[in-house]
Design a protein around this motif. Structure first.
Motif, PDB file in Angstrom:
ATOM      1  N   ILE A  39      52.851 -96.847  29.806  1.00  0.00           N
ATOM      2  CA  ILE A  39      53.687 -97.732  30.618  1.00  0.00           C
ATOM      3  C   ILE A  39      54.573 -96.984  31.608  1.00  0.00           C
ATOM      4  N   CYS A  40      55.222 -95.922  31.159  1.00  0.00           N
ATOM      5  CA  CYS A  40      56.309 -95.314  31.935  1.00  0.00           C
ATOM      6  C   CYS A  40      55.878 -94.193  32.884  1.00  0.00           C
ATOM      7  N   SER A  41      54.810 -93.492  32.537  1.00  0.00           N
ATOM      8  CA  SER A  41      54.472 -92.267  33.276  1.00  0.00           C
ATOM      9  C   SER A  41      54.077 -92.525  34.719  1.00  0.00           C
ATOM     10  N   GLY A  42      53.592 -93.721  35.031  1.00  0.00           N
ATOM     11  CA  GLY A  42      53.194 -94.014  36.401  1.00  0.00           C
ATOM     12  C   GLY A  42      54.329 -93.855  37.399  1.00  0.00           C
ATOM     13  N   CYS A  43      55.542 -94.148  36.962  1.00  0.00           N
ATOM     14  CA  CYS A  43      56.721 -94.007  37.835  1.00  0.00           C
ATOM     15  C   CYS A  43      57.553 -92.776  37.475  1.00  0.00           C
ATOM     16  N   HIS A  44      57.755 -92.576  36.178  1.00  0.00           N
ATOM     17  CA  HIS A  44      58.677 -91.529  35.739  1.00  0.00           C
ATOM     18  C   HIS A  44      58.003 -90.189  35.478  1.00  0.00           C
ATOM     19  N   GLY A  45      56.704 -90.119  35.672  1.00  0.00           N
ATOM     20  CA  GLY A  45      56.010 -88.853  35.539  1.00  0.00           C
ATOM     21  C   GLY A  45      55.641 -88.508  34.105  1.00  0.00           C
ATOM     22  N   VAL A  46      54.756 -87.540  33.978  1.00  0.00           N
ATOM     23  CA  VAL A  46      54.333 -87.065  32.663  1.00  0.00           C
ATOM     24  C   VAL A  46      55.531 -86.478  31.928  1.00  0.00           C
ATOM     25  N   HIS A  47      55.756 -86.913  30.708  1.00  0.00           N
ATOM     26  CA  HIS A  47      56.875 -86.459  29.869  1.00  0.00           C
ATOM     27  C   HIS A  47      58.240 -86.749  30.505  1.00  0.00           C
ATOM     28  N   GLY A  48      58.278 -87.700  31.438  1.00  0.00           N
ATOM     29  CA  GLY A  48      59.555 -88.070  32.046  1.00  0.00           C
ATOM     30  C   GLY A  48      60.002 -87.171  33.167  1.00  0.00           C
ATOM     31  N   ARG A  49      59.126 -86.261  33.598  1.00  0.00           N
ATOM     32  CA  ARG A  49      59.493 -85.327  34.669  1.00  0.00           C
ATOM     33  C   ARG A  49      59.127 -85.930  36.028  1.00  0.00           C
ATOM     34  N   ASN A  59      63.309 -86.902  31.101  1.00  0.00           N
ATOM     35  CA  ASN A  59      63.198 -85.827  30.126  1.00  0.00           C
ATOM     36  C   ASN A  59      64.572 -85.236  29.812  1.00  0.00           C
ATOM     37  N   ALA A  60      64.809 -85.036  28.519  1.00  0.00           N
ATOM     38  CA  ALA A  60      66.065 -84.469  27.993  1.00  0.00           C
ATOM     39  C   ALA A  60      67.251 -85.415  28.149  1.00  0.00           C
ATOM     40  N   GLN A  61      66.993 -86.661  28.517  1.00  0.00           N
ATOM     41  CA  GLN A  61      68.072 -87.633  28.634  1.00  0.00           C
ATOM     42  C   GLN A  61      68.594 -87.984  27.238  1.00  0.00           C
ATOM     43  N   THR A  62      69.850 -88.396  27.145  1.00  0.00           N
ATOM     44  CA  THR A  62      70.397 -88.736  25.830  1.00  0.00           C
ATOM     45  C   THR A  62      69.737 -90.018  25.319  1.00  0.00           C
ATOM     46  N   PRO A  63      69.406 -90.073  24.026  1.00  0.00           N
ATOM     47  CA  PRO A  63      68.748 -91.272  23.496  1.00  0.00           C
ATOM     48  C   PRO A  63      69.632 -92.505  23.588  1.00  0.00           C
ATOM     49  N   GLU A  64      70.939 -92.316  23.414  1.00  0.00           N
ATOM     50  CA  GLU A  64      71.854 -93.461  23.481  1.00  0.00           C
ATOM     51  C   GLU A  64      71.849 -94.099  24.869  1.00  0.00           C
ATOM     52  N   TYR A  65      71.792 -93.262  25.893  1.00  0.00           N
ATOM     53  CA  TYR A  65      71.781 -93.791  27.259  1.00  0.00           C
ATOM     54  C   TYR A  65      70.487 -94.538  27.537  1.00  0.00           C
ATOM     55  N   ILE A  66      69.348 -93.962  27.138  1.00  0.00           N
ATOM     56  CA  ILE A  66      68.068 -94.626  27.379  1.00  0.00           C
ATOM     57  C   ILE A  66      68.028 -95.978  26.680  1.00  0.00           C
ATOM     58  N   GLU A  67      68.475 -96.010  25.423  1.00  0.00           N
ATOM     59  CA  GLU A  67      68.515 -97.280  24.700  1.00  0.00           C
ATOM     60  C   GLU A  67      69.375 -98.303  25.428  1.00  0.00           C
ATOM     61  N   ALA A  68      70.564 -97.880  25.831  1.00  0.00           N
ATOM     62  CA  ALA A  68      71.496 -98.803  26.487  1.00  0.00           C
ATOM     63  C   ALA A  68      70.923 -99.345  27.791  1.00  0.00           C
ATOM     64  N   GLN A  69      70.254 -98.495  28.568  1.00  0.00           N
ATOM     65  CA  GLN A  69      69.728 -98.945  29.850  1.00  0.00           C
ATOM     66  C   GLN A  69      68.516 -99.861  29.674  1.00  0.00           C
ATOM     67  N   LEU A  70      67.642 -99.546  28.737  1.00  0.00           N
ATOM     68  CA  LEU A  70      66.489-100.415  28.499  1.00  0.00           C
ATOM     69  C   LEU A  70      66.942-101.805  28.046  1.00  0.00           C
ATOM     70  N   LYS A  71      67.964-101.834  27.208  1.00  0.00           N
ATOM     71  CA  LYS A  71      68.495-103.133  26.783  1.00  0.00           C
ATOM     72  C   LYS A  71      69.177-103.836  27.951  1.00  0.00           C
ATOM     73  N   GLY A  72      69.836-103.048  28.809  1.00  0.00           N
ATOM     74  CA  GLY A  72      70.469-103.626  29.989  1.00  0.00           C
ATOM     75  C   GLY A  72      69.457-104.234  30.936  1.00  0.00           C
ATOM     76  N   PHE A  73      68.310-103.572  31.106  1.00  0.00           N
ATOM     77  CA  PHE A  73      67.236-104.128  31.932  1.00  0.00           C
ATOM     78  C   PHE A  73      66.683-105.404  31.288  1.00  0.00           C
ATOM     79  N   ARG A  74      66.474-105.332  29.985  1.00  0.00           N
ATOM     80  CA  ARG A  74      65.876-106.471  29.276  1.00  0.00           C
ATOM     81  C   ARG A  74      66.772-107.707  29.324  1.00  0.00           C
TER      82      ARG A  74
END
Length: 206
Positions: A39-49, A59-74
């Motif tokens: 799902i994600c690699s098409g825009c965010h690149g392989v391994h998030g790069r 890549n190397a982003q904090t898990p708490e931030y990723i969770e918060a933003q995905l929920k914010g999008f949803r």
């Protein structure tokens, strides 16, 4: 075949009762890698790069931030045009387990450094990042994002992020379409255009 299966049923039942699966379930990291690749690699690149400044590096982003933003999008808490166009639909496909698996996966990917820019501009950006703009009441960016811009909890990693992406986020904080971080809304309204460019140039080079 039925006799063989019947002979194995007591053993299968014992394993199930003990919580032991015959075929190991995918780990959270494996789930995250699969979802990221599909799902994600098409825009965010392989391994998030991400290579495109339109899309942030994950890549190397904090898990708490990723969770918060995905929920914010949803939940449509982020309303900037890119969020509506790219992320609202994607995030709607993700349940809680998928969100956590993606956050875990990306947080364990090695960090990558961005390109350096104008040395004078980067030096100005470093000064703001480390000390803020005291006469305007702007706190040091490092006080929330970490001394190395590595992020801390729901405060994201900024080191190595695309300069253009960072500037675009400052813009959406300023115009109010991204309203899920009150601290950044206040900072974005206080920074001048040149100060924002300087900080973004510095952070990209980290």
């Amino acid at each position: 075949m039925k006799r063989i299966l019947a002979a194995w049923m007591p053993a299968i039942a014992l394993l199930a009762a003990a919580g032991i699966a015959l075929i190991p379930a995918p780990t959270r990291a494996e789930d995250g890698a699969r979802i990221a690749g599909q799902i994600c690699s098409g825009c965010h690149g392989v391994h998030g790069r991400s290579e495109s400044p339109m899309f942030p590096k994950l890549n190397a982003q904090t898990p708490e931030y990723i969770e918060a933003q995905l929920k914010g999008f949803r939940e449509h808490a982020r309303g900037e045009s890119a969020a509506r166009d790219y992320m609202w639909g994607m995030a709607a496909l993700l349940d809680e387990a998928a969100v956590k698996s993606l956050a875990d996966y990306y947080s364990h990917q090695p960090a990558t450094r961005g390109a350096a820019g104008d040395p004078i501009l980067m030096a100005k950006g470093q000064e703001i990042f480390e000390h803020g703009v005291p006469d305007k009441g702007v706190p040091a960016c490092a006080s929330c994002h970490g001394a190395q811009a590595q992020g801390a909890g729901t405060f994201p990693r900024l080191a190595g992020q695309h300069r253009e992406y960072l500037l675009r986020q400052i813009e959406v904080f300023q115009n109010g379409t991204r309203a899920n971080a009150p601290v950044m809304t206040a900072v974005a309204h206080t920074l001048s255009s040149e100060q924002a460019k300087a900080v973004a140039a510095y952070l990209q080079s980290r």
